[in-house]
Write a protein that holds these residues in place. Structure first.
Motif: not given
Length: 330
Positions: A262-265, A270-271, A280-282
């Motif tokens: 998740l940290e990488a995302l 793009s996110l 999505l991240l939230q």
């Protein structure tokens, strides 16, 4: 309705109506002001002389003082005592508080917060620190309710006060029940007990793992569901070599690996810079953040809500699993 009795001095001693603060005795008696002393007030700056003068000038009779029976220290009413002395009164009416010194101080904070001059922020902070020192097993929310501060304020002061000392593994909540600070360790212990001896009663598992019976039941259900899912997956597994699933590094828990991913995302442009990406991240962050509170939610959920919550939780888990399979297929 008030009734009266006679004190040892011969003066009438009134009975208070229902609703006195917890711990305060019911009988009001007259005591010599010279016998009373302080030490339990939560006000760090002591007596406010201007407020004492205002009370002393009042014509009406002031409410009785609350006094710790064992020590004759004033629990509630220090300013009223000083006002009586300023007026030249030799005796004041009091009601007794029965309890320990720490219980008397908690009562003093409660009563001073409920009426009279509001406690200053410094008073509330000092009260939190004193209660943490005398009753560290109390929960952050319980202490916050007593002192009129936010639970996060208590948590911060607790971390500071226990930085070099031992931390308690359990806390006593507002309902008087003792609970572990984190249910995660208890759930792991319960899972180990049930895996080794499935016939162990839930009450025995709860006792040995220091968790609630409801949490022990949830662990048993989770183990059964995992076993059933594993059996079903084995029966319906496709032929090998169709899809190769990545496995987490040896010794690293799935949850830890997920948090690192998740940290990488969260650093992916793009996110990070698109509306859908941020949403999505939230959502993913909220789900992973909830994992730390799952045990507490399971412990505190009302009994009549547990089955519905279980259904919702399993449905959410199935939804996330389905998303993972779709991403894997693509």
């Amino acid at each position: 309705m008030l009734t009266t009795s006679r004190t040892s001095r011969g003066e009438p001693a009134e009975r208070t109506p229902a609703g006195r603060p917890a711990g305060a005795g019911e009988t009001r008696v007259w005591l010599d002001v010279a016998t009373l002393r302080g030490g339990l007030s939560p006000r760090v700056n002591g007596v406010n002389t201007a407020y004492v003068r205002q009370l002393a000038e009042l014509a009406q009779e002031l409410p009785p003082l609350v006094v710790h029976r064992d020590t004759l220290r004033v629990v509630d009413g220090t300013h009223r005592l000083e006002a009586a002395r300023a007026r030249g009164d030799h005796r004041v009416r009091v009601v007794f508080f029965d309890g320990t010194d720490s219980e008397a101080f908690v009562a003093a904070v409660r009563m001073n917060s409920a009426h009279g001059r509001p406690l200053a922020p410094a008073d509330r902070t000092a009260a939190v620190e004193r209660i943490l020192a005398s009753e560290p097993e109390r929960s952050d929310r319980w202490i916050a309710t007593v002192c009129g501060v936010a639970p996060r304020t208590v948590a911060g002061l607790r971390r500071r006060s226990t930085a070099d000392g031992a931390r308690l593994n359990t806390r006593i909540g507002k309902d008087g029940r003792r609970r572990p600070v984190s249910a995660a360790e208890g759930r792991r212990t319960a899972a180990a007990i049930l895996s080794g001896s499935p016939a162990t009663s839930l009450r025995e598992v709860a006792r040995r793992a220091d968790i609630s019976v409801g949490t022990a039941l949830d662990v048993r259900r989770s183990l059964a569901a995992a076993k059933e899912e594993k059996t079903l997956a084995h029966r319906t597994a496709p032929a090998p070599a169709v899809t190769v699933r990545a496995t987490p590094p040896a010794g690293e828990p799935d949850e830890t690996g997920a948090r690192k991913r998740l940290e990488a995302l969260q650093r992916d442009p793009s996110l990070q810079y698109t509306e859908r990406g941020r949403a999505l991240l939230q959502l993913v962050s909220a789900t992973l953040g909830f994992l730390d509170q799952a045990g507490e939610v399971a412990d505190t959920a009302p009994a009549h809500c547990r089955e519905a919550l279980r259904t919702v939780a399993l449905a959410c888990a199935d939804g996330w699993r389905g998303l993972g399979e779709q991403l894997d297929a693509r």
